[in-house]
Design an enzyme around this catalytic site. Sequence first.
Site, PDB file in Angstrom:
ATOM      1  NE  ARG A 152      14.149  22.445  65.861  1.00  0.00           N
ATOM      2  CZ  ARG A 152      14.511  21.290  65.331  1.00  0.00           C
ATOM      3  NH1 ARG A 152      14.277  21.026  64.070  1.00  0.00           N
ATOM      4  NH2 ARG A 152      15.132  20.398  66.053  1.00  0.00           N
ATOM      5  CG  HIS A 506      22.175  15.541  75.559  1.00  0.00           C
ATOM      6  ND1 HIS A 506      22.854  15.352  76.740  1.00  0.00           N
ATOM      7  CD2 HIS A 506      22.351  16.834  75.225  1.00  0.00           C
ATOM      8  CE1 HIS A 506      23.387  16.492  77.107  1.00  0.00           C
ATOM      9  NE2 HIS A 506      23.094  17.416  76.209  1.00  0.00           N
ATOM     10  NE  ARG A 612      61.309  23.072  78.849  1.00  0.00           N
ATOM     11  CZ  ARG A 612      60.306  22.988  77.991  1.00  0.00           C
ATOM     12  NH1 ARG A 612      60.080  21.845  77.359  1.00  0.00           N
ATOM     13  NH2 ARG A 612      59.525  24.024  77.761  1.00  0.00           N
ATOM     14  NE  ARG A 667      65.903  25.408  78.156  1.00  0.00           N
ATOM     15  CZ  ARG A 667      64.648  25.545  78.581  1.00  0.00           C
ATOM     16  NH1 ARG A 667      63.852  26.410  77.993  1.00  0.00           N
ATOM     17  NH2 ARG A 667      64.198  24.806  79.567  1.00  0.00           N
ATOM     18  CD  GLU A 776      63.780  31.946  77.378  1.00  0.00           C
ATOM     19  OE1 GLU A 776      62.764  31.290  77.615  1.00  0.00           O
ATOM     20  OE2 GLU A 776      64.932  31.524  77.587  1.00  0.00           O
ATOM     21  N   GLY A 797      61.039  31.715  72.834  1.00  0.00           N
ATOM     22  CA  GLY A 797      60.523  31.038  74.032  1.00  0.00           C
ATOM     23  C   GLY A 797      59.281  31.790  74.464  1.00  0.00           C
ATOM     24  CB  THR A 798      55.933  31.960  72.969  1.00  0.00           C
ATOM     25  OG1 THR A 798      55.797  30.542  72.849  1.00  0.00           O
ATOM     26  CG2 THR A 798      56.358  32.550  71.640  1.00  0.00           C
ATOM     27  CG  ASN A 799      56.276  28.365  77.344  1.00  0.00           C
ATOM     28  OD1 ASN A 799      55.222  28.416  76.751  1.00  0.00           O
ATOM     29  ND2 ASN A 799      57.069  27.308  77.315  1.00  0.00           N
ATOM     30  CG  ASP A 800      60.669  32.054  80.517  1.00  0.00           C
ATOM     31  OD1 ASP A 800      60.221  32.414  81.627  1.00  0.00           O
ATOM     32  OD2 ASP A 800      61.320  31.014  80.355  1.00  0.00           O
ATOM     33  CB  CYS A 863      60.975  26.033  71.495  1.00  0.00           C
ATOM     34  SG  CYS A 863      61.860  27.206  72.499  1.00  0.00           S
TER      35      CYS A 863
HETATM   36  C1  PEP Z   1      59.830  29.172  76.839  1.00  0.00           C
HETATM   37  O1  PEP Z   1      60.081  30.003  77.716  1.00  0.00           O
HETATM   38  O2  PEP Z   1      59.010  29.372  75.946  1.00  0.00           O
HETATM   39  C2  PEP Z   1      60.488  27.871  76.870  1.00  0.00           C
HETATM   40  C3  PEP Z   1      60.308  26.991  75.923  1.00  0.00           C
HETATM   41  O3  PEP Z   1      61.234  27.583  77.936  1.00  0.00           O
HETATM   42  P1  PEP Z   1      60.712  27.050  79.336  1.00  0.00           P
HETATM   43  O4  PEP Z   1      59.243  26.882  79.219  1.00  0.00           O
HETATM   44  O5  PEP Z   1      61.409  25.773  79.569  1.00  0.00           O
HETATM   45  O6  PEP Z   1      61.106  28.149  80.191  1.00  0.00           O
HETATM   46 MG    MG Z   2      61.931  29.735  78.844  1.00  0.00          MG
END
Ligand code: PEP
Ligand code: MG
Length: 961
Positions: A152, A506, A612, A667, A776, A797-800, A863
């Site tokens: 197995r 399953h 936002r 913001r 950011e 702003g970890t997205n940007d 954020c």
């Molecule tokens: C970011 O950039 O992490 C952020 C929170 O701002 P937005 O996604 O609105 O650009």
């Molecule tokens: Mg941003």
Amino acid sequence: MAAPVGGEGLQSCGVDLNNRDVAGYSQQTRVATTERTGSICAPASGSAPTLTDTNNTSAAPWIVDFADGSREMRDLLGGKGANVAEMTRVLGAERVPGGFTITTAACSAYMNGDGSFPQGLEQQVAQALERLEVQAGKRLGDAADPLLVSVRSGARESMPGMLDTVLNLGLNDETVAGLARRSSNERFAWDSYRRFVQMFGNVVLGVAGERFEQAIAASKAARGVSLDTELDAEALRELTYEFQRFYDFPADPREQLSHAIRAVFDSWQGERAIAYRRINRIPDDWGTAVNIQQMVFGNLGESSGSGVAFSRDELTGAPEPSGDFLPNAQGEDVVSGVRTPRDIVELRSWLPDVHEQLMEILGTLERHYGDMQDTEFTVQDGRLYMLQTRNAKRPAQAAVRFAVDAVAEGLLEREQAIATIDPSTLDALLHPTFDPRADYAVVATGVAASPGAAKGEIVLSAAAAVQAAAEGREVILVRSFTEADDVAGFHAAKGILTSEGGKASHAALVARGMGRPAVTGASAVEVDLAAGEVRIGEHVLAAGERIAIDGSLGKITLEDVPLVEPQVSGQFQTVLGWCDELRSLGVRANADTPADVEKGIELGAEGVGLCRTEHMFLGERQPLMAAVIMAEDDAARASAIEQLRPLQESDFEQILRALDGRPVTVRLLDPPLHEFLPHPADLPEGSPARKRVEQLQESNPMLGTRGVRLGLLFPELYEMQVRALFAAAARTPGARIEVMVPLVAYERELELTRSLIERVASEHAHDDYLIGTMIELPRACFQADQIARDADFFSFGTNDLTQTALGFSRDDIEGRVLARYIDVKILDRSPFETLDTPGVGQMVRMGAWLGRKTKPELKLGVCGEHGGDPDSIDFLHHSGIDSSPALHIAYRSHVWQPRRRLSAAAGRTCSAHQSLARLACRRLAAGVKRCCSTRPDRPRKGSARLRRCSRADARRMRYLE
Ligand code: PEP
Ligand code: MG
């Protein structure tokens, strides 16, 4: 972590879980000397290295006997091997059939080599087999009294049904006669042989399963019986020989073993295992272990059987054990769903002693592991054997209930109990159910196998489910029973319905694992694949017709029953309350409307980490905003702004009231101009409006006039927003506001904006405020010490930051580049989902460190989307900035998307719903991360460096957002 493959991945808690060097087992050697078709030979004495043969350095040790293993060796022995070894220690060797495990390292060496067994493996297997033969008092291939073994798979993390298993290995025309004599049961011996030849052909040599099933069906029809168990020894003998004609059956048991081991290794690379790994983000290089165990027989007659048992109810977490069993059956029969099993409570009336022993064992194992257990057992001639135990996969509500009960019962401390919950499963707690007040006709019922309700069009195959999901249709996958190949369909479907199987089928296991509602064993449902229809009583439903299931109630209806959002249970609140006491990270919600704020607070948010404001200027307010931007002169602009101000003021006032004294980070406007403007093609050609819009077009708007640049080019806009905010705050007792300036790269940008904010603030009777900035952009991280001079707080702003650090456009990468990058192992998942710790993460650390160097009291927050991702929270928690009680993690409920999607009301509802789940997840994750060090034995999913998700997964992520 979303690290480049081969890069310097972050070591969470100082432990690199990818390191295979466990308990002295180090790098495997890649030597290819064995024939591909070779068999495991009886050992020439002293010729091969053993675990204790320290003098022989020519080959790594590839084998661990059950008696020598332990649960700590999970990486090397796989979950099954490690747990069988542990169980052998805890319950005693007489309860657990003997055996040994070929390590995952051997599988890796096999995969990395040229398809040959790694050096020394065959000799070591032969030696381990010899030890097993001594222990069992039987020999493999002995015509008089043969040892039979199961082979197995068992990966580090359980992959139900994904890898291969072969039972009854060791049978051939001679040994079957010995087995018949020893057991005095000819039918049993031929049943075992028939199963083995079938399984070997299917699993090892890839003969299509239907060929065997068709032959069995024909045999039953010829004899006028309907159940497999009604076939007599003669029928089974004929079937066995018929099966042997389907392929070249190897009679030599050692050759069988060699083939079976290879098949298990190869199954790791099989399509369904790869698909499962991608969905579940299991690294490809882990490999599977192979467990070789003495067979015990559940198909030996009416006082034998096989089953699965959970130490608590696997659906609800209630303290009563649950499970299924089948008399006179082998384990595969129970989980395959081909025969509908009996409930474990019936075991008490069937074999009371066995029932009592099993209940006691479940308690012992649960206490030992400190977690709910999922076991497999076999009863052979009235004697109970335990074959496997593992921590039970369970729905979120069962996990929460177990945690609360375990603390109340004194089984676990709070920290330990919290660590038994996987934060990423909490989404399931927010599954809708059928509205209890709704009146609807139930057309069939089945086993409530996985909670939650779902509605959709009927699809009859996994492929159809995948296709429908890609087209945006909601579907229910309806099958007689499911198999591993259906997994992609589970992922794509809203719910699963099967006519066969029970709680441990399953379908049930996979649906629960994936958080999909499922009803199984609905015997009134007849699936006719040939006709492409489903019949339920007098209803004949074609594929594409709608059906609804409630996996918490086991109900099926054809009506469009309203679904209701679930209530957060008291137990869930209790667990979240514990997390709040334990965590050092603050938790805030993202919210742009008073309703979202209220929901966030209800789920424990300590404030709003990101409001936002651009979301307030979409929909019907968009033309007003467009008028501001397109104004030809100051007067026109001032008048347009004056129309926006009262609207903005009332938005803020409502939000501040909903917050009731909790802080909110507001913001100032961030998005690029074109988000608010009409498309030039929608305006009359040559019109002044079109000319102005064309003038304002940018080739790269995400890197254009947005964020603080917008505020510097149109200071009237920011001034209006700040004025509205302070006016609202002045009217709201206890308001605590944090004004946040987006997309700052240069310290002077913040300096200028700060003075604007302070000037407007001074006009109002409100002085409880902070001014801060988003960090950011890479430059902001490097210059954080300068920027901190004018900031009371930073919110990363970890997205940007991800977008600008990696140069990936977040709106485009997931659709185009990501799938390929994942395929070729540049990335293991989207860096927009889990923080790229070696790159972006280090920038966050630098920004935090530099900022605090200038201003030790600087408040730090995150954020971006990553603030809702448990693995990223882990990084933040261990990155040195989490000691601040001020750190808040805000979740962005709306991914920044093209305007039309943002303004869609449906999209808003959906996002708000997701955000609530994420908020709860965040609270729990923040608590769990504090607790993880208390459970060193628990594999920590988020810590592996190489995690992959499938192309379909990537598409789904995009689709969901
Ligand atoms: C970011 O950039 O992490 C952020 C929170 O701002 P937005 O996604 O609105 O650009
Ligand atoms: Mg941003």
